[in-house]
Design a protein around this motif. Sequence first.
Motif, PDB file in Angstrom:
ATOM      1  N   ARG A   1      67.104 -32.759  30.594  1.00 52.01           N
ATOM      2  CA  ARG A   1      65.833 -32.421  29.963  1.00 52.01           C
ATOM      3  C   ARG A   1      66.057 -31.873  28.564  1.00 52.01           C
ATOM      4  O   ARG A   1      65.293 -32.194  27.639  1.00 52.01           O
ATOM      5  CB  ARG A   1      65.080 -31.395  30.846  1.00 52.01           C
ATOM      6  CG  ARG A   1      63.665 -31.100  30.325  1.00 52.01           C
ATOM      7  CD  ARG A   1      62.906 -30.144  31.245  1.00 52.01           C
ATOM      8  NE  ARG A   1      62.588 -30.765  32.536  1.00 52.01           N
ATOM      9  CZ  ARG A   1      63.181 -30.455  33.656  1.00 52.01           C
ATOM     10  NH1 ARG A   1      64.139 -29.537  33.664  1.00 52.01           N
ATOM     11  NH2 ARG A   1      62.843 -31.049  34.792  1.00 52.01           N
ATOM     12  N   ASN A   2      67.081 -31.044  28.400  1.00 53.93           N
ATOM     13  CA  ASN A   2      67.404 -30.516  27.083  1.00 53.93           C
ATOM     14  C   ASN A   2      67.784 -31.642  26.119  1.00 53.93           C
ATOM     15  O   ASN A   2      67.420 -31.617  24.933  1.00 53.93           O
ATOM     16  CB  ASN A   2      68.550 -29.512  27.171  1.00 53.93           C
ATOM     17  CG  ASN A   2      68.130 -28.248  27.916  1.00 53.93           C
ATOM     18  OD1 ASN A   2      66.937 -27.908  27.952  1.00 53.93           O
ATOM     19  ND2 ASN A   2      69.108 -27.551  28.495  1.00 53.93           N
TER      20      ASN A   2
ATOM     21  N   ASP B   1      64.597 -33.238  24.996  1.00 53.72           N
ATOM     22  CA  ASP B   1      63.891 -32.440  23.989  1.00 53.72           C
ATOM     23  C   ASP B   1      64.528 -32.610  22.615  1.00 53.72           C
ATOM     24  O   ASP B   1      63.824 -32.760  21.587  1.00 53.72           O
ATOM     25  CB  ASP B   1      63.891 -30.957  24.385  1.00 53.72           C
ATOM     26  CG  ASP B   1      63.046 -30.710  25.638  1.00 53.72           C
ATOM     27  OD1 ASP B   1      62.201 -31.585  25.954  1.00 53.72           O
ATOM     28  OD2 ASP B   1      63.267 -29.681  26.318  1.00 53.72           O
TER      29      ASP B   1
END
Length: 287
Positions: free
Chosen positions: A1-2, A5
């Motif tokens: 997820r990072n 982003d």
Amino acid sequence: RNQLDLAQLQAQRRADLYAQGAVSREEWDERRFGARAIADRLTQAQSQLTQLRNGTRQEQVTAQVAQVDQIDAQLEAIDIALDKSILFAPFTGEVAIRAIDEGTVVGNGQTAISLVENGVVEARIGLPVTVANILSPGEPQSVKVGNRTYAAVVKSRLPAIDEASQTVTVVLELEAADQAVMGETARLIVNEQQAATGYWLPSTALIAGDRGLWSVYVLGEPVSKGRTEGSTEGNAEGYRVARRDVEMLHTQGNRVFVRGLVEAGDRVITSGTHRIVADQLVSITGE
């Protein structure tokens, strides 16, 4: 997820720079599609995480159990094959003949080795049915192997007759037969009384006949020789030698018991047969 982003932030920056004309359209597209690829990877990872949290499905468990059972069956088949590939001797003995070498592919029923049992020495002798019937298990007998005679005991008698020799096999256990060699010919010494009609003759009376038979010479009918030239005596009688075929039934010392074409009252020539032929005219000295 990072990672997603960060990729989305970098793609937005490339969009602003593209709008200002600072970067090319290609670099902006690379950042956009890179962010989408990371988004797809995130979706897949979330799906796997959800599956692990919910537990393995029953069909997958069943498939894994079936696979384990199949592996167990294969292992059991391998164990059975290993057990069948090992031969165990049914008795303690020594290897007499090794028929195959290591690594040789053999077929069903093929002889691998021949064993000789240690300890008890047995003789298997084929006998006529009439002789085998008079032998009983445990009865002492004498067996001759080579030049030696061993004491033996009747162990058993096979119930079937050998089709080739028409004899019954009798098994005898030899005593103190350490010097006997496996495979030697064994002869059973059996004393048997048989009633037969024949004649006792000296062994010197026998002559070899045709096809393995025996014969004897006998004095045939008297023949008149006639008067010889210059002789003052009258006619003298001689005998014409005749040959009779006989069968030798028994030997005892220097005597033989025979039967055949010899009849009661025949006068048999018992010596000097090598100097006589059939139909020869002979005379008896002193007669």
